[in-house]
Enzyme design. Sequence first.
Site, short mmCIF file in Angstrom:
data_model
loop_
_atom_site.label_atom_id
_atom_site.label_comp_id
_atom_site.label_asym_id
_atom_site.label_seq_id
_atom_site.Cartn_x
_atom_site.Cartn_y
_atom_site.Cartn_z
N CYS A 94 -17.55 26.27 -21.68
CA CYS A 94 -17.32 26.16 -20.26
C CYS A 94 -16.65 24.81 -20.01
CB CYS A 94 -18.68 26.22 -19.56
SG CYS A 94 -18.63 25.89 -17.81
N CYS A 107 -10.40 26.89 -17.50
CA CYS A 107 -11.72 27.46 -17.22
C CYS A 107 -11.81 28.70 -18.10
CB CYS A 107 -11.83 27.86 -15.75
SG CYS A 107 -13.24 28.95 -15.38
N1 DGL Z 1 -16.22 29.26 -17.22
C1 DGL Z 1 -16.53 27.98 -16.72
C2 DGL Z 1 -15.45 26.97 -16.97
O1 DGL Z 1 -14.83 27.05 -18.01
C3 DGL Z 1 -17.28 27.90 -15.42
C4 DGL Z 1 -16.64 28.45 -14.23
C5 DGL Z 1 -17.62 28.40 -13.07
O2 DGL Z 1 -18.76 28.77 -13.26
O3 DGL Z 1 -17.19 27.97 -12.00
O4 DGL Z 1 -15.20 26.08 -16.21
#
Ligand code: DGL
Length: 264
Positions: free
Chosen positions: A79, A193
């Site tokens: 993430c 993301c």
């Molecule tokens: N998938 C995550 C990222 O790479 C989190 C996105 C989220 O929960 O806002 O930032």
Amino acid sequence: MDKKMNAPKHKIGVFDSGIGGFSVLNELLKAFPEAEYFYYSDDAHAPYGPKTDEYINQRTFVITDELISQGVEMIVVACNTATAVSIDALRAAYPQMPFVGVEPYLNAYYKETGPSKMAVLTTVSAGKSERFKRLKERLDPKGFIDHYSLQNLARMVEELYKHPEYEGEFDKLLVSELEPLQGKQYTHAILGCTHYPLVRNKIEDVLKLKTLSPCPYVAQRVRELSVKPGEVPGDISETFEFYSSSKPEWVKKNRSDFYYPFKK
Ligand code: DGL
């Protein structure tokens, strides 16, 4: 004695606010299939993008404790938002545990595409983090890459996964979410993301450009750090472990059932 059969399994924890980390797990299963994976989806607390740093930090500590209780030897913070906000604090608090994070692939400008008009897309929290600002200054000192924080896209992807019937609505909302990038003649967008690679085909269709994701490099890095020179990493597991904070128990899943959502 067959050394290969007795090689200890590498146990790797992987987490994200929800299903975004599937874009990393998908690459891990290809690059390092011999490891045993424990995937923690924090979907009861998703999305992280609009949350405060305190909230995100607190969640990453809870998740790390849970993954450690499963005996993992390494944690992949799959993430960008949690990496940007929390990885330094996690490394300081758990000095014995190696953490591999994921960050926007800003190197691409120099390494892959040559001169091109490029944008990087992140969540709000990741985009305003000190870590992202430092990375951008270091890897893009001349400011060639335009940055956009997307308010809703991670949440929309999460919704689409849970309610596939929402796809028509999703497609319309995606056009408005990406509106600020229209007409800028970008040739590439860096996906900052892990939810975004899951819908990269849709992003490419709307913006008529190519997307770039760091996830294969993250997977390669995990393998390099885990497998010592000369080591035979063992057999490929048929399963992986899955935990969702909205249904808190570890469930064994067949790898053959793992599916990478929304692929064309
Ligand atoms: N998938 C995550 C990222 O790479 C989190 C996105 C989220 O929960 O806002 O930032």
